[in-house]
Motif scaffolding. Structure first.
Motif, PDB file in Angstrom:
ATOM      1  N   ASP A 280       1.513  18.515 -51.005  1.00 48.71           N
ATOM      2  CA  ASP A 280       1.705  19.312 -49.795  1.00 48.71           C
ATOM      3  C   ASP A 280       1.549  18.504 -48.514  1.00 48.71           C
ATOM      4  O   ASP A 280       1.668  19.053 -47.406  1.00 48.71           O
ATOM      5  CB  ASP A 280       0.726  20.491 -49.777  1.00 48.71           C
ATOM      6  N   GLY A 281       1.253  17.208 -48.620  1.00 46.30           N
ATOM      7  CA  GLY A 281       1.205  16.352 -47.448  1.00 46.30           C
ATOM      8  C   GLY A 281      -0.081  16.405 -46.658  1.00 46.30           C
ATOM      9  O   GLY A 281      -0.183  15.778 -45.591  1.00 46.30           O
ATOM     10  N   ARG A 282      -1.122  17.093 -47.144  1.00 48.99           N
ATOM     11  CA  ARG A 282      -2.355  17.211 -46.372  1.00 48.99           C
ATOM     12  C   ARG A 282      -3.227  15.960 -46.471  1.00 48.99           C
ATOM     13  O   ARG A 282      -3.783  15.512 -45.472  1.00 48.99           O
ATOM     14  CB  ARG A 282      -3.150  18.434 -46.819  1.00 48.99           C
ATOM     15  N   ALA A 283      -3.373  15.398 -47.660  1.00 54.57           N
ATOM     16  CA  ALA A 283      -4.270  14.245 -47.807  1.00 54.57           C
ATOM     17  C   ALA A 283      -3.860  13.433 -49.018  1.00 54.57           C
ATOM     18  O   ALA A 283      -3.421  13.980 -50.047  1.00 54.57           O
ATOM     19  CB  ALA A 283      -5.720  14.700 -47.955  1.00 54.57           C
ATOM     20  N   SER A 284      -4.004  12.109 -48.891  1.00 55.39           N
ATOM     21  CA  SER A 284      -3.814  11.181 -50.014  1.00 55.39           C
ATOM     22  C   SER A 284      -4.690   9.970 -49.736  1.00 55.39           C
ATOM     23  O   SER A 284      -4.528   9.282 -48.729  1.00 55.39           O
ATOM     24  CB  SER A 284      -2.348  10.770 -50.150  1.00 55.39           C
ATOM     25  N   VAL A 285      -5.633   9.715 -50.637  1.00 56.03           N
ATOM     26  CA  VAL A 285      -6.626   8.651 -50.449  1.00 56.03           C
ATOM     27  C   VAL A 285      -6.747   7.872 -51.748  1.00 56.03           C
ATOM     28  O   VAL A 285      -6.768   8.463 -52.837  1.00 56.03           O
ATOM     29  CB  VAL A 285      -8.006   9.227 -50.040  1.00 56.03           C
ATOM     30  N   LEU A 286      -6.829   6.527 -51.627  1.00 54.86           N
ATOM     31  CA  LEU A 286      -7.112   5.656 -52.781  1.00 54.86           C
ATOM     32  C   LEU A 286      -8.314   4.795 -52.415  1.00 54.86           C
ATOM     33  O   LEU A 286      -8.273   4.044 -51.434  1.00 54.86           O
ATOM     34  CB  LEU A 286      -5.904   4.797 -53.126  1.00 54.86           C
ATOM     35  N   GLN A 287      -9.382   4.896 -53.192  1.00 55.26           N
ATOM     36  CA  GLN A 287     -10.619   4.171 -52.918  1.00 55.26           C
ATOM     37  C   GLN A 287     -11.174   3.574 -54.202  1.00 55.26           C
ATOM     38  O   GLN A 287     -10.943   4.104 -55.293  1.00 55.26           O
ATOM     39  CB  GLN A 287     -11.679   5.107 -52.308  1.00 55.26           C
ATOM     40  N   VAL A 288     -11.900   2.467 -54.036  1.00 55.70           N
ATOM     41  CA  VAL A 288     -12.652   1.869 -55.141  1.00 55.70           C
ATOM     42  C   VAL A 288     -14.062   2.446 -55.068  1.00 55.70           C
ATOM     43  O   VAL A 288     -14.839   2.116 -54.175  1.00 55.70           O
ATOM     44  CB  VAL A 288     -12.669   0.336 -55.040  1.00 55.70           C
TER      45      VAL A 288
END
Length: 404
Positions: A280-288
């Protein structure tokens, strides 16, 4: 021929039935004319046509019998039968009106739209009110029919006199039933649970399919049905994923090798999300989030409009990242490293401490001297030895500082 009572009855009955038919036709036409440009008259006619005609024809037949046979011994029994039938037809008509009102209300609030929280609350409350109204109509109809019997009316006074004791006994005997009924009312009108809500109960993910006064039915994801008493939802914590909205945030976790490149994974994640309608385009996060035990844990957070879409999106992202890692970064695949040595070999032999093995306060002469600086107490001296002891302590501190 008209002197024959049965001939008079047939004539009066025909006239009464024609009048009843005219009344039903007039009611139907007036209803349709009242709302010519609206859709509710057709629903009202569909729901109320059969019970209204039955009531009209019963009343017409009763009038014909009364006019044709005014003084007959079997008239009281026949009147009582007609009274019971009219009561039943009236209850049927009232139930049809309740059903029509329910259909009209549910038609105005649809739940097959994205933002349907208000519609789900109205739907849940309307269905419960409908059941209560139907039960009340049936109880009143049965009570009115029983009151047509003289014996029942004679016992009415004693029944009312003992109503207090009977209610106490019934309440004690049906504690669980009453508790479920009040719990069902509390659930519905407190807006804690609604039809079509997505919940997690007893470790099961499902959607609320039905709420009654005694139990709640959950439609589970694998097409099973989980039935729980209403008291469960008032005494046990549960997860409601659509309490304020259907949007959700989900996580995808991958354990990879230390040679992984999070920056390249972020770039590929953006490409994957840009080519799917599930996100839906609200959030996308990639973390270690962790780097222990020989692995690097990468966590990806994505958002979707509802729970089923989020599940599909998580599966899509997981598959896309695994496939991309295999093709574009095979060195990042998780591996296990094992060191194999011969028994009694060099790896099994102990070695003398080296400067690299020395700690900050143990393992070497310098470390022991450093530890003495913090742990050895300075003795108290007196007289002429005070100056000599002070000079010695100063020299010791300078030597320790220099070694450090």
């Amino acid at each position: 021929m008209l002197d024959n009572p049965w001939a008079q009855f047939a004539l009066i009955l025909a006239i009464a039935l024609v009048a009843a038919a005219l009344v039903t036709v007039a009611a139907t036409v007036s209803t349709r004319l009242t709302g010519r440009r609206k859709s509710w008259p057709s629903g009202l006619v569909r729901r109320a046509r059969a019970p209204f005609r039955a009531l009209a024809f019963l009343v017409a037949t009763w009038i014909a019998v009364t006019a044709a046979f005014p003084l007959r011994d079997w008239r009281p029994l026949l009147d009582q039968a007609f009274t019971i039938l009219v009561i039943g037809a009236t209850a049927w008509l009232l139930g049809a009106l309740v059903a029509f009102t329910t259909d009209l209300t549910l038609g105005r609030y649809r739940i097959d739209v994205p933002d349907n929280r208000l519609a789900r609350r109205i739907r849940t409350q309307t269905l419960i009110v409908k059941r209560l109204a139907i039960v009340l109509i049936v109880v009143l109809a049965i009570g009115a029919a029983l009151l047509t019997f003289p014996a029942v009316r004679a016992v009415g006074a004693s029944v009312l006199a003992s109503a207090g004791i009977a209610s106490i006994v019934a309440g004690l005997a049906a504690q669980s039933v009453l508790a479920n009924i009040f719990a069902g009312l509390q659930i519905v009108f407190s807006d804690a649970l609604r039809v079509d809500d997505v919940v997690v109960v007893e470790g099961e993910w499902g959607r609320v399919g039905e709420i009654t006064l005694s139990y709640v039915v959950l439609d589970l994801w694998d097409e099973r049905r989980l039935v729980l008493p209403c008291t469960y939802f008032t005494t046990t914590p549960f997860q409601n994923w659509t309490r304020r909205g259907s949007e959700l945030l989900g996580a995808v976790e991958l354990d990879l090798d230390w040679r992984v490149s999070p920056a390249r994974m972020r770039e590929h994640l953006d490409e994957v999300l840009a080519h799917t309608d599930l996100w839906d385009g609200r959030a996308s996060v990639l973390q270690v989030t962790e780097a222990t035990g020989g692995y690097v844990r990468v966590r990806i957070l994505v958002t979707a409009r509802d729970a089923p879409t989020l599940f599909d999106l998580r599966c899509l992202v997981r598959e896309a990242m695994v496939t991309w890692t295999q093709a574009a970064m095979p060195t990042a695949l998780p591996v296990q490293r094992v060191l194999m040595t011969e028994p009694g070999g060099p790896a099994a032999q102990t070695h003398e401490p080296t400067p690299q093995d020395a700690g900050l306060f143990t393992g070497s002469a310098e470390a022991e001297a450093r530890a003495d600086t913090f742990t050895q107490a300075i003795p108290v001296v007196s007289g002429g030895d005070e100056h000599a002891q002070s000079s010695k302590s100063t020299a010791t501190r300078e030597e320790t500082t220099e070694r450090t």
